[in-house]
Every structure is written in C-alpha cells, then in structure tokens.
Enzyme design. Sequence first.
Site, PDB file in Angstrom:
ATOM      1  N   GLY A 130       0.841  -1.188   0.000  1.00  0.00           N
ATOM      2  CA  GLY A 130       0.000   0.000   0.000  1.00  0.00           C
ATOM      3  C   GLY A 130       0.874   1.234   0.000  1.00  0.00           C
ATOM      4  O   GLY A 130       2.036   1.188   0.416  1.00  0.00           O
ATOM      5  N   GLN A 187       3.128   9.979   1.012  1.00  0.00           N
ATOM      6  CA  GLN A 187       4.414   9.264   1.044  1.00  0.00           C
ATOM      7  C   GLN A 187       5.277   9.582  -0.176  1.00  0.00           C
ATOM      8  O   GLN A 187       6.478   9.302  -0.171  1.00  0.00           O
ATOM      9  CB  GLN A 187       4.197   7.749   1.142  1.00  0.00           C
ATOM     10  CG  GLN A 187       3.621   7.337   2.486  1.00  0.00           C
ATOM     11  CD  GLN A 187       3.456   5.841   2.563  1.00  0.00           C
ATOM     12  OE1 GLN A 187       2.486   5.284   2.083  1.00  0.00           O
ATOM     13  NE2 GLN A 187       4.442   5.169   3.150  1.00  0.00           N
ATOM     14  N   CYS A 206       6.043  -0.040   7.123  1.00  0.00           N
ATOM     15  CA  CYS A 206       5.674   1.118   6.323  1.00  0.00           C
ATOM     16  C   CYS A 206       6.850   1.478   5.429  1.00  0.00           C
ATOM     17  O   CYS A 206       7.991   1.481   5.889  1.00  0.00           O
ATOM     18  CB  CYS A 206       5.330   2.285   7.243  1.00  0.00           C
ATOM     19  SG  CYS A 206       4.884   3.798   6.378  1.00  0.00           S
ATOM     20  N   LEU A 207       6.561   1.790   4.174  1.00  0.00           N
ATOM     21  CA  LEU A 207       7.645   2.161   3.247  1.00  0.00           C
ATOM     22  C   LEU A 207       8.347   3.436   3.679  1.00  0.00           C
ATOM     23  O   LEU A 207       9.473   3.700   3.253  1.00  0.00           O
ATOM     24  CB  LEU A 207       7.095   2.307   1.826  1.00  0.00           C
ATOM     25  CG  LEU A 207       6.585   1.000   1.196  1.00  0.00           C
ATOM     26  CD1 LEU A 207       5.980   1.262  -0.173  1.00  0.00           C
ATOM     27  CD2 LEU A 207       7.678  -0.043   1.101  1.00  0.00           C
ATOM     28  N   HIS A 244      -4.186   1.447   7.784  1.00  0.00           N
ATOM     29  CA  HIS A 244      -2.847   2.055   7.760  1.00  0.00           C
ATOM     30  C   HIS A 244      -2.772   3.186   6.732  1.00  0.00           C
ATOM     31  O   HIS A 244      -2.322   4.299   7.034  1.00  0.00           O
ATOM     32  CB  HIS A 244      -1.835   0.948   7.434  1.00  0.00           C
ATOM     33  CG  HIS A 244      -0.416   1.399   7.308  1.00  0.00           C
ATOM     34  ND1 HIS A 244       0.574   0.983   8.159  1.00  0.00           N
ATOM     35  CD2 HIS A 244       0.183   2.234   6.422  1.00  0.00           C
ATOM     36  CE1 HIS A 244       1.727   1.545   7.803  1.00  0.00           C
ATOM     37  NE2 HIS A 244       1.517   2.315   6.748  1.00  0.00           N
ATOM     38  N   GLU A 245      -3.233   2.904   5.517  1.00  0.00           N
ATOM     39  CA  GLU A 245      -3.114   3.912   4.444  1.00  0.00           C
ATOM     40  C   GLU A 245      -4.008   5.120   4.703  1.00  0.00           C
ATOM     41  O   GLU A 245      -3.609   6.257   4.452  1.00  0.00           O
ATOM     42  CB  GLU A 245      -3.441   3.299   3.079  1.00  0.00           C
ATOM     43  CG  GLU A 245      -2.548   2.164   2.642  1.00  0.00           C
ATOM     44  CD  GLU A 245      -1.068   2.442   2.774  1.00  0.00           C
ATOM     45  OE1 GLU A 245      -0.636   3.604   2.643  1.00  0.00           O
ATOM     46  OE2 GLU A 245      -0.327   1.477   3.035  1.00  0.00           O
ATOM     47  N   HIS A 261      -2.496   7.663   6.940  1.00  0.00           N
ATOM     48  CA  HIS A 261      -1.482   8.519   6.316  1.00  0.00           C
ATOM     49  C   HIS A 261      -2.100   9.835   5.834  1.00  0.00           C
ATOM     50  O   HIS A 261      -1.434  10.870   5.805  1.00  0.00           O
ATOM     51  CB  HIS A 261      -0.855   7.821   5.098  1.00  0.00           C
ATOM     52  CG  HIS A 261       0.333   6.965   5.405  1.00  0.00           C
ATOM     53  ND1 HIS A 261       1.498   7.467   5.944  1.00  0.00           N
ATOM     54  CD2 HIS A 261       0.555   5.634   5.213  1.00  0.00           C
ATOM     55  CE1 HIS A 261       2.372   6.473   6.073  1.00  0.00           C
ATOM     56  NE2 HIS A 261       1.832   5.353   5.645  1.00  0.00           N
TER      57      HIS A 261
HETATM   58 ZN    ZN Z   1       2.734   3.561   5.641  1.00  0.00          ZN
END
Ligand code: ZN
Length: 159
Positions: free
Chosen positions: A46, A51, A89-90, A131-132, A135
Amino acid sequence: MAIRKIRLDGDPILRKECKVVDKMTPRLQTLIEDMFDTMYDANGVGLAAPQVGILRRIVVIDVQDEHQYVLINPEIVEQDGEQTGDEGCLSLPGKVGTVTRPNHVVAKAFDENMMPITVEGEGLLARAICHELEHLDGVLYKDHVTDGLRNAEDSGEQE
Ligand code: ZN
C-alpha cells in the site's frame, strides 16, 4: 512508468492533513500510476499520496488478492473484530512494530474515474486500509506501537 521518491519518517509532509480530491485530472492519473510503480518497486502492499510528497486524499493498495485498489477520499464506514500483528511502512524502511487493528472494515471511496465504490476487507486488506487511510491525516503506524519498533527480519509487507 515513473518511480517517485518515498518520503521517510521525519519528513514533515508525512504529518500533514491531505486535501480532498474534487475531480480527476491527467496530473492525478499520472500520480496514481506512479504510486503503483513506486509501491511495487519497493515491494509494498500500500502507498498513500503524502508518502510521495503529494497532500491529496489518494491511496493505492495491492495485497495480492488480484485487485489493485485506488481509493480516493476514502472513509471507513464500518469496522469490527480485532487483529494484532506486525506492521511495516515504506516510510520507515526495515522496521516493524506490533499494532492492533480491526479485523474487518468497510470503506467508501471513489475510484480513479471518480465513481463511488465500497471496499470490504478482512485480515491484511483491513490492516492495509486502516494504515493507508491514517497517512491521509498525518498519522503513522508507529504512533500506535507501544512496545517499540524492531528491525524487520525478512522482506515482509511494508505499507
Ligand atoms: Zn505507511
């Protein structure tokens, strides 16, 4: 295809609130394509627009259930159950932490054509949606981790 630079924890843009998308534009279509490219390149499941430095309410998700979800202006409208597990998380590469999330969520959003959609997720998809979406309001999963972040032992899912 274009890979965008992923913003890392500590970058103030990750803590800002994203703006609602009013209409689809060629620029946003390119953004969505690039978000998928960037997510796959980083082996993520995701990715949210902030991000890659864009403060718009757009997320992409692919938990390998044969769907590529594009969620624009998403909102969780139902949630139940509970799951506790590791999350990554990226924007925090190489780290994981334990987070409790609902096990089942229903989200309303718009797709890449600005058509209303409803997405129902269980397990990993429910976790990825939660999670997304956070953000988009400047929240990172580490905010929910009470027992500290650990080094990821393998290349598990990163969001
Ligand atoms: Zn993330």
